[in-house]
Design a protein around this motif. Structure first.
Motif, PDB file in Angstrom:
ATOM      1  N   SER A   1       8.326   3.783  -0.675  1.00 35.22           N
ATOM      2  CA  SER A   1       8.428   3.400  -2.079  1.00 35.22           C
ATOM      3  C   SER A   1       8.700   1.978  -2.455  1.00 35.22           C
ATOM      4  O   SER A   1       7.768   1.362  -1.972  1.00 35.22           O
ATOM      5  CB  SER A   1       9.906   4.399  -2.747  1.00 35.22           C
ATOM      6  N   MET A   2       9.673   1.497  -2.911  1.00 36.38           N
ATOM      7  CA  MET A   2       9.798   0.121  -3.267  1.00 36.38           C
ATOM      8  C   MET A   2       9.656  -0.543  -1.881  1.00 36.38           C
ATOM      9  O   MET A   2       9.080  -1.604  -1.707  1.00 36.38           O
ATOM     10  CB  MET A   2      11.021  -0.215  -4.190  1.00 36.38           C
ATOM     11  N   GLY A   3      10.249  -0.077  -1.048  1.00 39.13           N
ATOM     12  CA  GLY A   3      10.278  -0.758   0.381  1.00 39.13           C
ATOM     13  C   GLY A   3       8.763  -0.839   0.951  1.00 39.13           C
ATOM     14  O   GLY A   3       8.368  -1.696   1.890  1.00 39.13           O
ATOM     15  N   GLY A   4       8.045   0.105   0.457  1.00 36.69           N
ATOM     16  CA  GLY A   4       6.492   0.239   0.956  1.00 36.69           C
ATOM     17  C   GLY A   4       5.832  -0.889   0.116  1.00 36.69           C
ATOM     18  O   GLY A   4       4.847  -1.491   0.632  1.00 36.69           O
ATOM     19  N   ALA A   5       6.145  -1.253  -1.085  1.00 33.42           N
ATOM     20  CA  ALA A   5       5.765  -2.227  -1.940  1.00 33.42           C
ATOM     21  C   ALA A   5       6.048  -3.618  -1.246  1.00 33.42           C
ATOM     22  O   ALA A   5       5.211  -4.566  -0.993  1.00 33.42           O
ATOM     23  CB  ALA A   5       5.824  -2.304  -3.427  1.00 33.42           C
ATOM     24  N   ILE A   6       7.333  -3.777  -0.753  1.00 37.05           N
ATOM     25  CA  ILE A   6       7.733  -5.010  -0.116  1.00 37.05           C
ATOM     26  C   ILE A   6       7.074  -5.244   1.279  1.00 37.05           C
ATOM     27  O   ILE A   6       6.770  -6.273   1.659  1.00 37.05           O
ATOM     28  CB  ILE A   6       9.191  -4.726   0.220  1.00 37.05           C
ATOM     29  N   THR A   7       6.856  -4.009   2.138  1.00 41.73           N
ATOM     30  CA  THR A   7       5.927  -3.944   3.260  1.00 41.73           C
ATOM     31  C   THR A   7       4.583  -4.526   3.273  1.00 41.73           C
ATOM     32  O   THR A   7       4.162  -5.309   3.755  1.00 41.73           O
ATOM     33  CB  THR A   7       5.870  -2.670   3.903  1.00 41.73           C
TER      34      THR A   7
END
Length: 294
Positions: free
Chosen positions: A118-124
């Motif tokens: 989710s947001m962590g996927g965007a950060i990734t």
């Protein structure tokens, strides 16, 4: 343990051998490291990875990051959006990507595999775009590369994202309610499991204003689609066909943009990685790294 990362203090835990290949797990909006299934990180650690978990800034046991003049309360943010005022954020997803690098630096990790949801996927995605020299591979889960709504429609989406201060019982009840909407129907958690998990998260550090600052970071993030076409890091995208928050076609879009990106659409998976999903996630990560990033 607390580490200094990117000028702030973040709560971090590690599992597996210290000499193992690093694998950093990056959580999504408003969630904490306790929302990772134990089965996920323990199985990855058993495979020999040095698994790194951490609370993002503004949640759990990590530092709160308000900024003067930038609203954090739901009521203030909603008023600004309704009036059509410019949305300002206390920090950006790029800052949160720098937090990940700070955690890696604090642990002496030069390069790592990433698993972001989710947001962590965007950060990734940001780390693959701007810090590819620190990334061994990326597993991008249940996320998007484009803004979820047009700027003019932000006010309509805010009620589903912004958090209000509530007591423990209400928080737990809300968590159970939201799982019925956004959870993974093919791999469900029991209500008892959800209540235990939510209670622990509340006690560790539920902070509505911190979650709202993360919301603003997400909603003000730029479109990443053009940049993804030049990513050279080995990547795979995993998305649930039952995701009620971020449609699966947005995950497929990411996979279509990144050269040679693997794509896995999981029937029965929503916007939550549950203990029952953990073995599949571990298998996908291990197979991907063995084939593409070893």
């Amino acid at each position: 343990m607390q580490v200094s990362a990117n000028g702030i203090m973040l709560e971090v835990e590690t599992y597996g051998p210290k000499e193992g290949v690093p694998l950093v797990l990056i959580r999504g909006l408003g969630s904490q490291m306790v929302h990772w299934p134990v089965e996920l990180y323990e199985e990855l650690a058993a495979l020999g990875y040095r698994v790194v978990l951490f609370d993002n800034r503004d949640v759990g046991l990590s530092q709160r990051c308000p900024r003067g003049g930038v609203p954090s309360r739901a009521e203030e943010i909603t008023t600004l959006a309704t009036n059509g005022d410019a949305m300002r954020a206390a920090y950006t997803l790029d800052d949160m990507a720098d937090d990940v690098l700070g955690v890696m630096d604090a642990l002496g990790i030069a390069k790592a595999h990433l698993f972001g949801i989710s947001m962590g996927g965007a950060i990734t995605q940001i780390l693959c775009l701007d810090h590819a020299d620190r990334v061994l591979s990326a597993t991008i889960v249940m996320t998007a590369a484009r803004p979820l709504v047009a700027r003019a429609q932000v006010a309509e989406m805010l009620p589903a994202l912004l958090a209000e201060p509530v007591d423990r019982d209400t928080y737990v009840d809300n968590w159970v309610r939201d799982d019925a909407i956004y959870g993974s129907p093919g791999f469900p958690m029991s209500e008892a499991e959800l209540r235990v998990q939510a209670g622990l998260a509340y006690e560790r550090g539920f902070d509505a204003t911190g979650i709202n600052r993360q919301v603003l970071a997400v909603l003000t993030a730029p479109d990443r689609r053009a940049g993804l076409t030049s990513v050279a890091v080995p990547c795979q995208v995993i998305h649930g066909t039952d995701d009620a928050l971020i449609p699966a076609d947005l995950g497929a879009e990411i996979a279509g943009l990144i050269p040679r990106c693997d794509y896995h659409a999981i029937d029965g998976m929503g916007h939550v990685i549950t203990p029952k999903l953990a073995p599949m996630m571990v298998e996908l990560v291990q197979d991907f790294i063995s084939r593409r990033a070893s």
